[in-house]
Design a protein around this motif. Structure first.
Motif, PDB file in Angstrom:
ATOM      1  N   ILE A   2       0.857  -1.182   0.000  1.00  0.00           N
ATOM      2  CA  ILE A   2       0.000   0.000   0.000  1.00  0.00           C
ATOM      3  C   ILE A   2       0.894   1.233   0.000  1.00  0.00           C
ATOM      4  N   TRP A   3       0.610   2.142  -0.927  1.00  0.00           N
ATOM      5  CA  TRP A   3       1.354   3.393  -1.020  1.00  0.00           C
ATOM      6  C   TRP A   3       0.635   4.463  -0.225  1.00  0.00           C
ATOM      7  N   LYS A   4       1.385   5.242   0.526  1.00  0.00           N
ATOM      8  CA  LYS A   4       0.805   6.334   1.299  1.00  0.00           C
ATOM      9  C   LYS A   4       1.703   7.554   1.181  1.00  0.00           C
ATOM     10  N   THR A   6       3.171  11.241   2.385  1.00  0.00           N
ATOM     11  CA  THR A   6       3.444  11.908   3.646  1.00  0.00           C
ATOM     12  C   THR A   6       2.690  13.225   3.647  1.00  0.00           C
TER      13      THR A   6
END
Length: 148
Positions: A2-4, A6
């Motif tokens: 999962i990409w998140k 900042t």
């Protein structure tokens, strides 16, 4: 995986034709940035930008509008930042307050001085936020909804 991104908040504060910036230590050396930082858990975007501005400059910040939401991927560390930039005014100064670790100083700079120092900006968002402010971009704070 999962990409998140900042999530960060930033303050654009203009007073008498000058903008409030911070000079700060980074791994790449001393750079210039708006008062900005990471959004903390359990705080609203507005609470975050007020806190960061005070911690980094000793100025109390009153957000008046959302300037924009900016996505930038740092080519060096490959982190994607989602910046919520707010514009407003300084409503007080605490000269006894110690600035955050890593902050060298707060400085008021004209647009021309900011442009001249572009090689020292922490990211391209520094100049872009100033340009958007000067172009008259303004979004009401009411567009930000916190559903807790």
């Amino acid at each position: 995986m999962i990409w998140k991104p900042t999530v960060t908040v930033a303050a654009v504060v203009e007073q008498d034709g000058k903008f409030l910036l911070v000079e700060e230590h980074t791994d790449e050396g001393a750079v210039l940035n708006q008062p900005a930082g990471h959004l903390e858990a359990e705080e609203t975007l507005l609470e975050g930008v007020v806190r960061e501005t005070l911690e980094e400059t000793a100025y109390h910040f009153q957000p008046e509008f959302l300037l924009g939401v900016y996505r930038w991927r740092n080519p060096g560390n490959r982190i994607t930042y989602l910046r919520f930039a707010f514009a407003g005014r300084a409503v007080g100064f605490d000269g006894q307050r110690k600035l955050d670790h890593g902050i060298i100083r707060a400085a008021w700079m004209s647009e021309a001085e900011i442009r001249e120092q572009a090689h020292r900006h922490r990211s391209p968002l520094v100049l872009r936020c100033v340009q958007d402010y000067l172009a008259g971009k303004r979004y009401p704070l009411e567009i930000i909804i916190h559903c807790d």
